[in-house]
Design a protein around this motif. Structure first.
Motif, PDB file in Angstrom:
ATOM      1  N   ALA A 289      36.875  35.267  32.575  1.00 50.57           N
ATOM      2  CA  ALA A 289      37.150  34.895  30.978  1.00 50.57           C
ATOM      3  C   ALA A 289      35.715  35.036  30.417  1.00 50.57           C
ATOM      4  N   LYS A 290      34.663  35.076  31.124  1.00 52.35           N
ATOM      5  CA  LYS A 290      33.491  35.265  30.559  1.00 52.35           C
ATOM      6  C   LYS A 290      33.385  36.753  30.154  1.00 52.35           C
ATOM      7  N   VAL A 291      33.536  37.903  30.792  1.00 52.84           N
ATOM      8  CA  VAL A 291      33.972  39.245  30.514  1.00 52.84           C
ATOM      9  C   VAL A 291      34.584  39.123  28.985  1.00 52.84           C
ATOM     10  N   ALA A 292      35.778  38.655  29.430  1.00 55.43           N
ATOM     11  CA  ALA A 292      36.862  39.014  28.110  1.00 55.43           C
ATOM     12  C   ALA A 292      36.390  38.409  26.733  1.00 55.43           C
ATOM     13  N   ILE A 293      35.538  37.142  26.667  1.00 57.51           N
ATOM     14  CA  ILE A 293      34.562  36.801  25.706  1.00 57.51           C
ATOM     15  C   ILE A 293      33.364  37.595  25.265  1.00 57.51           C
ATOM     16  N   ALA A 294      32.822  38.114  26.173  1.00 56.73           N
ATOM     17  CA  ALA A 294      31.897  38.933  25.910  1.00 56.73           C
ATOM     18  C   ALA A 294      32.390  40.526  25.192  1.00 56.73           C
ATOM     19  N   LEU A 295      33.446  40.705  25.610  1.00 57.43           N
ATOM     20  CA  LEU A 295      33.974  42.022  24.897  1.00 57.43           C
ATOM     21  C   LEU A 295      34.869  41.661  23.747  1.00 57.43           C
ATOM     22  N   ASP A 296      34.554  40.232  23.112  1.00 59.12           N
ATOM     23  CA  ASP A 296      35.388  40.082  22.085  1.00 59.12           C
ATOM     24  C   ASP A 296      36.947  39.749  22.176  1.00 59.12           C
ATOM     25  N   CYS A 297      37.440  39.701  23.176  1.00 56.13           N
ATOM     26  CA  CYS A 297      38.887  39.899  23.247  1.00 56.13           C
ATOM     27  C   CYS A 297      39.231  38.395  23.210  1.00 56.13           C
ATOM     28  N   GLN A 298      40.627  38.452  22.552  1.00 58.68           N
ATOM     29  CA  GLN A 298      41.402  37.090  22.175  1.00 58.68           C
ATOM     30  C   GLN A 298      41.733  36.620  23.816  1.00 58.68           C
ATOM     31  N   ILE A 299      41.269  35.426  24.078  1.00 52.23           N
ATOM     32  CA  ILE A 299      41.640  34.693  25.293  1.00 52.23           C
ATOM     33  C   ILE A 299      42.906  34.019  25.044  1.00 52.23           C
ATOM     34  N   ALA A 300      44.072  34.268  26.094  1.00 51.63           N
ATOM     35  CA  ALA A 300      45.217  33.722  25.990  1.00 51.63           C
ATOM     36  C   ALA A 300      45.163  32.045  26.182  1.00 51.63           C
ATOM     37  N   LYS A 301      46.099  31.310  25.450  1.00 48.37           N
ATOM     38  CA  LYS A 301      45.897  29.955  26.049  1.00 48.37           C
ATOM     39  C   LYS A 301      46.804  29.521  27.101  1.00 48.37           C
ATOM     40  N   LYS A 302      47.830  30.374  27.535  1.00 44.46           N
ATOM     41  CA  LYS A 302      48.582  30.255  28.675  1.00 44.46           C
ATOM     42  C   LYS A 302      48.443  31.534  29.347  1.00 44.46           C
ATOM     43  N   ILE A 303      48.113  31.603  30.786  1.00 41.99           N
ATOM     44  CA  ILE A 303      48.236  32.704  31.441  1.00 41.99           C
ATOM     45  C   ILE A 303      49.276  32.588  32.719  1.00 41.99           C
ATOM     46  N   ARG A 304      49.393  33.667  33.384  1.00 39.28           N
ATOM     47  CA  ARG A 304      50.424  33.657  34.427  1.00 39.28           C
ATOM     48  C   ARG A 304      50.060  35.090  35.237  1.00 39.28           C
ATOM     49  N   PHE A 305      50.655  34.779  36.579  1.00 41.51           N
ATOM     50  CA  PHE A 305      50.309  35.848  37.558  1.00 41.51           C
ATOM     51  C   PHE A 305      51.568  36.709  37.664  1.00 41.51           C
ATOM     52  N   ASP A 306      51.546  37.868  38.090  1.00 45.00           N
ATOM     53  CA  ASP A 306      53.039  38.594  38.486  1.00 45.00           C
ATOM     54  C   ASP A 306      52.902  39.450  39.553  1.00 45.00           C
ATOM     55  N   ARG A 307      53.917  39.420  40.023  1.00 49.11           N
ATOM     56  CA  ARG A 307      53.912  40.670  41.445  1.00 49.11           C
ATOM     57  C   ARG A 307      54.096  42.283  40.819  1.00 49.11           C
ATOM     58  N   LYS A 308      53.147  43.051  41.360  1.00 50.01           N
ATOM     59  CA  LYS A 308      53.428  44.596  40.915  1.00 50.01           C
ATOM     60  C   LYS A 308      53.818  44.995  42.100  1.00 50.01           C
ATOM     61  N   ASN A 309      55.209  45.274  42.304  1.00 48.01           N
ATOM     62  CA  ASN A 309      55.672  45.637  43.752  1.00 48.01           C
ATOM     63  C   ASN A 309      55.501  47.252  44.080  1.00 48.01           C
ATOM     64  N   TYR A 310      54.966  47.553  45.054  1.00 44.53           N
ATOM     65  CA  TYR A 310      55.072  49.102  45.396  1.00 44.53           C
ATOM     66  C   TYR A 310      54.738  49.015  46.959  1.00 44.53           C
ATOM     67  N   PHE A 311      55.102  50.200  47.626  1.00 51.54           N
ATOM     68  CA  PHE A 311      55.010  50.343  49.111  1.00 51.54           C
ATOM     69  C   PHE A 311      53.741  51.247  49.108  1.00 51.54           C
ATOM     70  N   TYR A 312      52.739  50.791  49.688  1.00 59.10           N
ATOM     71  CA  TYR A 312      51.553  51.484  50.040  1.00 59.10           C
ATOM     72  C   TYR A 312      50.793  50.847  50.972  1.00 59.10           C
ATOM     73  N   PRO A 313      50.153  51.608  51.933  1.00 62.65           N
ATOM     74  CA  PRO A 313      49.646  50.476  53.075  1.00 62.65           C
ATOM     75  C   PRO A 313      48.370  49.576  52.657  1.00 62.65           C
ATOM     76  N   ASP A 314      47.731  50.205  51.471  1.00 58.58           N
ATOM     77  CA  ASP A 314      46.683  49.294  50.919  1.00 58.58           C
ATOM     78  C   ASP A 314      46.844  47.820  50.610  1.00 58.58           C
ATOM     79  N   LEU A 315      48.138  47.580  50.533  1.00 60.15           N
ATOM     80  CA  LEU A 315      48.619  46.074  50.382  1.00 60.15           C
ATOM     81  C   LEU A 315      49.735  45.691  51.271  1.00 60.15           C
TER      82      LEU A 315
END
Lengths: 473, 97
Positions: A60-86
């Protein structure tokens, strides 16, 4: 044909937390492989991630320093892919409700200012590190689950030079907010670039290439210069550009198609059911905002107005927070900002370049530097002696006063000694003396030089000048 | 029929599942019927509802930034099909780097 280049940059930044973003494993860099892993960051069935509060705060500190609009509600999502790094076959990232919306960065290129829009800033987990050998690939999951911040720019960047300036500005801001080591070699800061070219004036974007594998800002610039030219040459020859990922080879300075076995991406994002949603209390966000120090942009303006620095000098002084802090500390001790800035950008910077490292690691306190500047001003040492003294101060970490005394470097203001040197110089340099007497005023400088040489640089040049003129009248 | 054989082929590809022509036929029909059934939901009026991503009334669950012990490397690599020098070893992924 005239072309325009369109570039967007994706910067990934490892946040400086003690533990990983969703588990308690250490984030220490350089530990033996797979020693900082647990069921969560190895993706074992049944393990559950829990968000590290500090990671969200730093993000959040970075986002504020870049003058970004901080969201009131946030959520995480799954980004699906097959690759051995995850190992989970998905990365926990943010898609639908990221940490922030738009912000911006000001960049300075060839003397003019330009605003680059930031599309979004979001928090995700880093992947494991892959090592590719001849016959197999190897994985170290120590990096898996490190808190990673993604800063995505709009395609507002129109040249490799602008891309370079953007990265410099961004890094400077990130260093000010102190959320990451920002070390490209160790991978705590990484940059991928999307680049396309189009006919000048055309509204429609060209086909883009994603360029990866650059390990310095200069490499990003070089890779983009290469890729820009490659695309223009293809279009000029009537060929088409293929949308693909290309890897930069810094040794040969070319980009090459990655030819990965991976097909077109289809990440099928969906809300991460293992993590709850988060409300970002505006009061909390304001609190984080108050922890952000004065950023390079405003600080530069202040250096110009308060210290009378030129635009150029101020830009250099604020580019590195440690340097700017050093400068302000020095100016508080010796009230001639221009002189302090000149020494920092000149001799001190030269010593830094020679020795490597940053101002913070330099064995030269603002107290000792300004003590030396005061000795010059008081006529105790000459500027020339000071230039020779500085590397020695840095080498030994000693204060200028004791060094000068020990080496007998005090400037000679004793008129008797100067007088003696002048008499010798006049008798040895009759031709120059005659030139001066014939009205060539500048000739006196040559004589001052001779006096300085005779006294091994220790004579007070102003006094020598005055005494010479008096003598030759 | 909304679901085509191409869709099944694509989805199977994403999941890295190999399928014979016969299996493709079979699953295309099955999935199509399943989706058709689920599509009954489309008839419901949900205009006043917020999209639900989590069914539990829980939010803002954090952990403090504290390091906890990791697993011993021997445990970490215990189930690895192949390993070398404490690294997981997998088939080469990129043809050229």
């Amino acid at each position: 044909m005239q072309y325009e280049t369109v570039i967007g940059l994706e910067v990934h930044l490892q946040l400086k937390t003690k533990s990983k973003v969703f588990c308690g494993c250490s984030t220490n860099f350089g530990s033996p492989p797979n020693t900082q892993t647990c069921p969560v960051c190895l993706g074992f069935p049944g393990s559950l991630p829990v968000l590290n509060r500090e990671a969200l705060k730093l993000a959040a500190k970075v986002a504020i320093a870049l003058d970004c609009q901080i969201a009131k509600k946030i959520r995480f999502d799954r980004k699906n892919y097959f690759y051995p790094d995850l190992p989970k076959a998905y990365q926990i990232s943010q898609f639908g409700q990221p940490l922030s919306g738009k912000g911006y960065i000001m960049i300075f290129v060839h003397g003019s200012e330009k605003r680059i829009t930031i599309r979004r800033v979001h928090l995700e987990e880093d992947t494991g590190k892959l090592f590719h050998k001849e016959d197999a690939s190897f994985i170290d999951f120590n990096r898996s689950g490190m808190p990673l911040l993604e800063v995505v720019s709009e395609p507002d960047i129109s040249s490799p030079d602008e891309a370079y300036a953007y990265l410099r500005s961004l890094k400077s801001i990130l260093e000010y907010v102190d959320v990451s080591d920002c070390n490209m070699e160790e991978g705590s800061l990484r940059c991928d670039a999307n680049i396309s070219v189009r006919k000048a004036g055309s509204e429609k974007l060209g086909v883009k290439a994603e360029v990866k594998n650059m390990n310095s800002f200069k490499a990003v610039k070089a890779a983009l210069y290469y890729e820009q030219l490659r695309q223009i040459e293809l279009l000029d020859s009537g060929s088409r550009i293929v949308q693909e990922t290309r890897l930069y080879d810094s040794v040969r300075n070319v980009t090459e198609s990655m030819r990965s076995k991976e097909e077109a991406h289809d990440y099928r994002y969906f809300p991460e059911p293992d993590l709850v949603p988060f409300d970002l209390d505006p009061e909390l966000v304001r609190g984080i905002g108050r922890e952000i120090p004065e950023l390079p942009g405003p600080r530069k303006k202040r250096f110009i107005s308060d210290y009378g620095l030129s635009d150029y000098d101020a830009a250099i002084m604020v580019s590195d927070k440690a340097l700017a802090d050093y400068f302000e500390r020095a100016v508080s001790l010796y009230k001639n900002p221009k002189v302090v800035a000149n020494w920092l950008m000149g001799d001190v910077a030269a010593c830094l370049r020679e020795r490597g490292g940053a101002i913070g690691g330099l064995n030269l306190s603002p107290e000792d530097l300004t003590a030396m500047l005061k000795m010059i001003e008081a006529g105790l040492i000459s500027g020339k002696i000071a230039k020779a003294l500085l590397p020695e101060m840095i080498e030994t970490g000693r204060d200028p006063g004791s060094l000068v005394k020990e080496r007998g470097l005090q400037q000679i203001s004793d008129e008797g000694i100067i007088e003696k040197a002048i008499v010798e110089v006049i008798s040895e340099n009759q031709k120059i003396v005659n030139d001066f007497k014939k009205g060539k005023d500048n000739a006196v400088m040559a004589l001052v030089g001779k006096v300085m040489a005779k006294t091994r640089g220790k004579a007070n040049p102003r006094k020598a000048n005055e005494a010479l003129r008096k003598k030759l009248k | 029929m909304a679901i085509t054989k191409d869709t099944i082929k694509y989805v199977a590809g994403l999941a890295r599942i190999g399928m014979t022509g016969k299996e493709l036929e079979h699953f295309t029909g099955q999935l199509d019927r399943i989706l058709e059934y689920v599509h009954e939901l489309k008839d419901l009026n949900v205009s006043g509802l917020e999209p639900t991503s989590h069914v539990m009334e829980m939010k803002n669950v954090y952990r403090a930034d504290r390091v906890r012990p990791s697993l011993p490397v021997s445990e970490v690599l215990k189930n690895a099909p192949d390993k070398a020098n404490n690294l997981f070893k997998v088939k080469k992924i990129i043809e050229k780097i």
